[in-house]
Write an enzyme that holds these catalytic residues in place. Structure first.
Site, PDB file in Angstrom:
ATOM      1  N   VAL A   1       0.840  -1.202   0.000  1.00  0.00           N
ATOM      2  CA  VAL A   1       0.000   0.000   0.000  1.00  0.00           C
ATOM      3  C   VAL A   1       0.871   1.246   0.000  1.00  0.00           C
ATOM      4  O   VAL A   1       0.658   2.174  -0.790  1.00  0.00           O
ATOM      5  CB  VAL A   1      -0.945  -0.005   1.219  1.00  0.00           C
ATOM      6  CG1 VAL A   1      -1.871   1.205   1.166  1.00  0.00           C
ATOM      7  CG2 VAL A   1      -1.761  -1.284   1.265  1.00  0.00           C
ATOM      8  N   TYR A   2       1.860   1.274   0.877  1.00  0.00           N
ATOM      9  CA  TYR A   2       2.763   2.429   0.939  1.00  0.00           C
ATOM     10  C   TYR A   2       3.490   2.616  -0.388  1.00  0.00           C
ATOM     11  O   TYR A   2       3.584   3.734  -0.918  1.00  0.00           O
ATOM     12  CB  TYR A   2       3.765   2.226   2.076  1.00  0.00           C
ATOM     13  CG  TYR A   2       4.803   3.311   2.185  1.00  0.00           C
ATOM     14  CD1 TYR A   2       4.545   4.464   2.918  1.00  0.00           C
ATOM     15  CD2 TYR A   2       6.044   3.178   1.567  1.00  0.00           C
ATOM     16  CE1 TYR A   2       5.498   5.462   3.026  1.00  0.00           C
ATOM     17  CE2 TYR A   2       7.000   4.169   1.663  1.00  0.00           C
ATOM     18  CZ  TYR A   2       6.723   5.303   2.398  1.00  0.00           C
ATOM     19  OH  TYR A   2       7.680   6.300   2.497  1.00  0.00           O
ATOM     20  N   GLY A   3       4.023   1.538  -0.955  1.00  0.00           N
ATOM     21  CA  GLY A   3       4.756   1.634  -2.211  1.00  0.00           C
ATOM     22  C   GLY A   3       3.895   2.123  -3.356  1.00  0.00           C
ATOM     23  O   GLY A   3       4.359   2.879  -4.221  1.00  0.00           O
TER      24      GLY A   3
ATOM     25  N   THR B   1       1.391   4.192  -3.167  1.00  0.00           N
ATOM     26  CA  THR B   1       1.174   5.639  -3.039  1.00  0.00           C
ATOM     27  C   THR B   1       2.396   6.418  -3.515  1.00  0.00           C
ATOM     28  O   THR B   1       2.265   7.465  -4.158  1.00  0.00           O
ATOM     29  CB  THR B   1       0.856   6.011  -1.588  1.00  0.00           C
ATOM     30  OG1 THR B   1       1.961   5.647  -0.732  1.00  0.00           O
ATOM     31  CG2 THR B   1      -0.398   5.303  -1.103  1.00  0.00           C
TER      32      THR B   1
END
EC number: 1.1.1.294
Length: 504
Positions: A338-340, A342
């Site tokens: 999820v972080y990657g 974004t």
């Protein structure tokens, strides 16, 4: 929901708060007096006769600077008539002398760097000539490579010096997510450069606490700074307000607050971000995914839009920075999908903005801090992760000290301000064995000092001159030129060898 809190605090000691905070008790930060402050008695402002008279400005400088100022005093004594001129013009003559000294030392520093660079590349040039064995063609190749590097490096260096002098003066900076970690370190570094900073966070209490801490750092700097640095620090100002970057109304309030307090916005840094640890996507809750995407991606979109709306109507425009992270280049980020995603979306957002703002006065850039020891990185990290962090991670203060000077002089649009420059990567690889256990021991326990302990001696640590700092004195192009010459030398060695190399 708690009411938004607004706190104002500058180095002059003025503190006011919004009506929402009047009912809350607070401690006024203690201010340290500058060394030049004179204690006056109550009877008409006369100084106490029991204390010895303070040294004059000239005497204090001679004591602090040593032989250099003694030499200057001797030259002024030989001039003779200069003393009468000094008395006639008073402070104007002294200010003119100080300005001339500042220009002289600035020029001398740049010339010294240039000479050292020339000597370093000259050594490589000489080694290349020795390795060529007198081959005229090889000597010509080496000579032109060296000459081209000197010309290009001189042009780049001269341009950097001109940019630094043209952009001198305080900047107005807004940093989201700046009450801890890298954002807080960036705010501190901008303040130490004499800039005026707006910090923002979801928590009003965190904003108030951070402002008090930053004010203490500035006062510590004033207590040990010399005259030039003290004058710079006196321009520093820090104010703050609560803001949730996921909410459009909060972002608009932040922009209006910054305009009211600073008048204009020169630099806007979208630093607010979050991560929910290292685990597979199926283990992330709906709330986790929504919060990560809203903060990292939607928040940056909203803040960039509002910042550009303000900057495009300013005479000097402005610059917006979005923070890179794992996944920005499109590479996979297992356990942080999820972080990657974004961060990868922000890279596409950056590319689109570059085309949209071609004729705009607003520059859009990226800043890549690398891997920083913050709560965002350490949340959910395993023992294996921490062992890797020992090699490539750095403290927030170290990263901010490198990024801020480059952010302050950026121009145009589409620049990438990276912490992991080629010299730093090379240094990390060479010293990999020494870096074991630097931040975490074999069991994954942290061995580095807490932020409060690190900042307590920040003035002393900033005065140190490390090998990495020496490498950063030169532009990346200089190191590319030196590396190119080393490749040429390696080619000469391989091509001039009569037979196969040992082991081949």
């Amino acid at each position: 929901m708690a009411a938004a809190a607004v706190v104002h605090l500058s180095v002059h000691g003025r503190l006011r708060r919004s009506p929402e905070l009047h009912a809350r008790p607070y401690h006024r930060p203690s201010l340290l007096r500058c060394r030049a402050f004179k204690q006056e008695a109550d009877n008409g402002g006369e100084e106490a006769s029991s204390s010895p008279p303070p040294p004059t400005t000239a005497e204090a400088r001679r004591r602090r600077k040593g032989p250099l100022y003694k030499l200057k005093a001797a030259i002024q004594g030989l001039a003779g008539s200069r003393s009468a001129a000094a008395e006639a013009y008073g402070g104007e003559y002294q200010r003119a002398v100080e300005k001339a000294e500042e220009i002289f030392f600035s020029v001398a520093t740049q010339v010294g760097r240039y000479v050292i660079t020339m000597m370093s590349s000259g050594v490589v040039l000489g080694v290349g000539f020795q390795l060529s064995g007198g081959d005229s063609q090889m000597n010509t190749l080496i000579w032109y490579s060296w000459l081209g590097g000197v010309i290009i490096g001189t042009m780049i260096g001269a341009n950097s010096v001109l940019e630094e002098h043209c952009k001198a003066g305080p900047r107005n900076v807004v940093i989201t997510g700046s009450t801890r970690g890298l954002g807080k370190a960036l705010a501190r570094e901008f303040l130490l450069s004499g800039d005026r900073v707006v910090i923002a966070s979801r928590s009003p209490e965190s904003v108030l606490q951070t402002i008090n801490e930053l004010e203490e750092n500035i006062q510590e700097g004033l207590s040990v700074a010399k005259k030039k640095q003290r004058e710079i620090l006196l321009h520093a100002k820090v104010v703050g307000t609560s803001c949730d970057v996921c909410k459009p109304e909060d972002v608009k309030k932040l922009v209006n607050f910054a305009k009211d307090e600073l008048g204009s916005i020169d630099i806007w840094i979208n630093n607010a971000g979050t991560n929910k640890g290292f685990r597979p996507l199926v283990n992330f809750s709906d709330e986790d995914i929504s919060q990560i995407v809203s903060t990292n991606l939607v928040g940056s979109l909203l803040c960039t839009r509002e910042a550009m709306n303000v900057m495009q109507h300013q005479q000097k425009g402005g610059h917006v920075f979005n923070m890179d992270g794992a996944g920005s280049g499109g590479s996979s980020t297992p356990l942080t999908a999820v972080y990657g995603s974004t961060k990868c979306g922000l890279r596409q957002f950056q590319a689109s903005l570059l085309k949209e703002s071609r004729r705009s006065k607003v520059g859009v850039h990226t800043a890549s801090p690398g891997m920083v020891l913050t709560d965002l990185l350490l949340s959910g990290s395993s023992l294996r992760n921490k062992q890797m962090f020992n090699l490539i991670c750095e403290l927030p203060e170290t990263v901010a000290r490198t990024l801020v000077p480059r952010m302050r002089v950026v121009k145009g649009s589409g620049k990438a301000i990276n912490y992991l420059t080629p010299p730093r990567i090379l240094l990390a690889l060479v010293t990999a064995w020494v870096r074991r256990g630097r931040w975490f021991d074999e069991e994954g326990r942290a061995v580095y000092a807490a932020e409060a302990d690190r900042i307590r001696n920040w003035a002393e640590s900033r005065a140190r001159f490390s090998f990495t700092d020496a490498m950063e004195m030169y532009t990346e192009n200089t190191w590319v030129s030196v590396f190119s010459l080393s490749v040429v030398c390696a080619f000469i060695i391989l091509s001039s060898s009569g037979g196969p190399l040992p082991g081949t």
